[in-house]
Write a protein that holds these residues in place. Sequence first.
Motif, PDB file in Angstrom:
ATOM      1  N   SER A 229       0.817  -1.214   0.000  1.00  0.00           N
ATOM      2  CA  SER A 229       0.000   0.000   0.000  1.00  0.00           C
ATOM      3  C   SER A 229       0.848   1.259   0.000  1.00  0.00           C
ATOM      4  N   MET A 230       0.313   2.326  -0.591  1.00  0.00           N
ATOM      5  CA  MET A 230       1.025   3.596  -0.569  1.00  0.00           C
ATOM      6  C   MET A 230       0.805   4.324   0.755  1.00  0.00           C
ATOM      7  N   ALA A 231      -0.198   3.913   1.515  1.00  0.00           N
ATOM      8  CA  ALA A 231      -0.443   4.503   2.829  1.00  0.00           C
ATOM      9  C   ALA A 231      -1.171   3.484   3.688  1.00  0.00           C
ATOM     10  N   THR A 232      -0.996   3.589   5.004  1.00  0.00           N
ATOM     11  CA  THR A 232      -1.714   2.754   5.963  1.00  0.00           C
ATOM     12  C   THR A 232      -2.568   3.648   6.843  1.00  0.00           C
ATOM     13  N   VAL A 233      -3.827   3.263   7.009  1.00  0.00           N
ATOM     14  CA  VAL A 233      -4.762   3.997   7.858  1.00  0.00           C
ATOM     15  C   VAL A 233      -5.061   3.147   9.085  1.00  0.00           C
ATOM     16  N   VAL A 234      -4.685   3.647  10.262  1.00  0.00           N
ATOM     17  CA  VAL A 234      -5.006   2.972  11.524  1.00  0.00           C
ATOM     18  C   VAL A 234      -6.317   3.551  12.030  1.00  0.00           C
TER      19      VAL A 234
END
Length: 413
Positions: A229-234
């Motif tokens: 992924s280009m970003a991780t959302v927690v």
Amino acid sequence: MNSRHQRDQAARWLLLQQLFGIGTHRAHLLCERYGDAAEVFSLTRGRLEEDAFFSPEERGRLLSPDFSQAEAEVLLAEQSGAVLLTPDSPEYPESLRNIHSMPMVLYAVGDLSLLNGHYPIAMVGSRSPNEYGRAAAKKLAGEVAALGGVVVSGLAIGTDALCHAAALEANGKTIAFLAAGLDFDYPRTNRALRKLIERFGLVLTEYSFGSPALGAHFPVRNRLIAGLSMATVVIQCRAHSGTMLTAGHALSQGRDLFAVPDSIFSAMDGANSLLAQGAEPALSGEQILLRYPEIYGYPLDAPNPPASSPAPPAAQKAVPAARREGTAPGQSAERQAISVSPREEAAPAPPAYLSGEQAKVYAALAAGPQPVDLLCERCGLAAGALLAILTQLELFGLVRLLPGRMVETVRRS
């Protein structure tokens, strides 16, 4: 697979994975040294013996390889309708080539086109989110998917399942990484959801048929969720949890990190902790995707994108000392390294996402490469416990194991 050559090459990579293990940095080093699996198995005894990269046992198995188990696995994958992806497969995701511990084999069922040329956003969180966490997961995953993003998660109960389902309900796409073999039904409560993902999205795993969902598999699997992924959302989690490990993988791989703000009275304090360290707040799917206008372009369905817009300021990464890699597509992480004299480079502080024992071992390596036996004494740990911690630190891209049971930190800009 379409040809005998492809089957043979897949069997070679499978045998290398069996030999070196899943989640090891040595796969990346092996590719840098020799290019591909076929080249490794063509090495002469002389070349193998002069390369300290291989142990005596590894040299023996490479000189007299037994492909029977690997070939049976290739046949079983074909019979099960799965595709085996290896580093020389055209569909192999570019984003995973440059992580610290690239996978040698991925088993895939579903739409392989989702692996390249899309907007993959990892979404992770608690297995038991409260009402606010459930609502946030549905909102963000649904919006990201509706705008053209691909929601990436781990098919666990709770937040993972909510995110996958919301993406499908928005007529969008989603990718699920398993911590078990494709024939292992885990978790059973998500059986119907998994079937939908196989039909309308993509299911991936590193683990061979017959591999159960062991506890040790999940942190290894999580590096792929973040790495693809280009970003991780927690979305919502406790400060000490598997979700925080995924956040650590995202940082060590040079990916962006978002977190959903939560109540200051909530026991789910992990996301707020990441925000305090510099993670970017996740407020909507549009806000997340429009973070990347110049790098990835606007999603086709984004509402009224401006004709030209300056790139948003780079988000301040949590834990600035964390290792960065994989930020330049197609460029080896090793080539991005900056060569600095050990005397000129200050010892990095342990990243904040490490546990107490992980941080202690990482700090003990600040003086330079050390043998495992000495580290056991300095850290007061048994050999088995230390090796488990070193494996975790290697997955984060913070240390590497050297010949002769030596260990050193990986220091990069």
